[in-house]
Write an enzyme that holds these catalytic residues in place. Sequence first.
Site, PDB file in Angstrom:
ATOM      1  N   THR A 162       8.903 -12.820   7.246  1.00  0.00           N
ATOM      2  CA  THR A 162       8.411 -11.661   7.997  1.00  0.00           C
ATOM      3  C   THR A 162       7.288 -12.098   8.936  1.00  0.00           C
ATOM      4  O   THR A 162       6.770 -13.208   8.821  1.00  0.00           O
ATOM      5  CB  THR A 162       7.835 -10.604   7.043  1.00  0.00           C
TER       6      THR A 162
ATOM      7  N   ASP B 130      -2.870   5.850  10.074  1.00  0.00           N
ATOM      8  CA  ASP B 130      -3.575   4.820   9.309  1.00  0.00           C
ATOM      9  C   ASP B 130      -3.590   5.294   7.864  1.00  0.00           C
ATOM     10  O   ASP B 130      -4.279   6.259   7.519  1.00  0.00           O
ATOM     11  CB  ASP B 130      -4.996   4.664   9.854  1.00  0.00           C
TER      12      ASP B 130
ATOM     13  N   TYR C 278      -5.592 -10.002  -2.567  1.00  0.00           N
ATOM     14  CA  TYR C 278      -4.201  -9.558  -2.433  1.00  0.00           C
ATOM     15  C   TYR C 278      -3.546  -9.428  -3.807  1.00  0.00           C
ATOM     16  O   TYR C 278      -2.864  -8.432  -4.089  1.00  0.00           O
ATOM     17  CB  TYR C 278      -3.441 -10.553  -1.559  1.00  0.00           C
TER      18      TYR C 278
ATOM     19  N   ASN D  87       5.264   0.762   1.787  1.00  0.00           N
ATOM     20  CA  ASN D  87       5.496  -0.636   2.147  1.00  0.00           C
ATOM     21  C   ASN D  87       4.338  -1.281   2.899  1.00  0.00           C
ATOM     22  O   ASN D  87       4.174  -2.496   2.842  1.00  0.00           O
ATOM     23  CB  ASN D  87       6.771  -0.713   3.013  1.00  0.00           C
TER      24      ASN D  87
END
Length: 254
Positions: free
Chosen positions: A187, A59, A152, A86
């Site tokens: 994705t 994590d 985000y 990533n």
Amino acid sequence: MGVLDHRHALVTGGGTGIGAAIAKVLAGAGAAVSLVGRRKEPLEALAAQLPKASAVVADITREADCTAMVEAARAAHGPIDIVIANAGVAPSAPAGKTSLALWEETIGVNLTGSFLTVRSALADVTRAKTNGRIVFISSTAGLKGYAYVSAYCAAKHGVVGYARALSVELAPTGVTVNAVCPGFTDTPLLAGAADNISAKTGRSADEARATLAKDNPHGRLITPEEVASTVLWLCSPEADSINGQAIAIAGGPA
């Protein structure tokens, strides 16, 4: 001979999506790859398909996990030469309904996780005469704003800022640091966003995907392989002088 022979790449979020595509292309160029993520099964499934790869469950929001992650990667393939930060999450909510928990999770995975990943591997990447590479997978949300994903956008803008600061600091070592900023990409993360839109609006998932694709100037979703190809180039000797850049992969300007 591959352009990345004798190089060791660590890829977070490496089990699916963009991370998996990057792992495949780096392995195809000769690199040994350490695949990192929270779910063991997809990591091991992908590692079994690659010539020199291992799975590391970690994590990245936990400092101790990142330390152990680097130790496990080093034990499997030697010192790390390339770090691909990533791993990410992209929850959405109107700004006024963005809870502290959502904010902290988004910043924690996307920004703090990138920081902890890179810091844990920095001694390896900057060791003498390695021409190390650090590549952050940011987003066009790190270059402009989008509605309903303020946390985000904040996190990905932070990733771009961190990459630019590191690029200046590490330039004397020969290490390059860049951010790759995909637009809406095909994705599992995008599939989840499309499902969320579908649930809230009543539109089909395909209609939701088409709506997201329209935000890319060329009107289609980016493929993970397009992102991976750019990462491979940044990791190659030909990109020795590409440093501190935020490269949009969106079919047009971001």
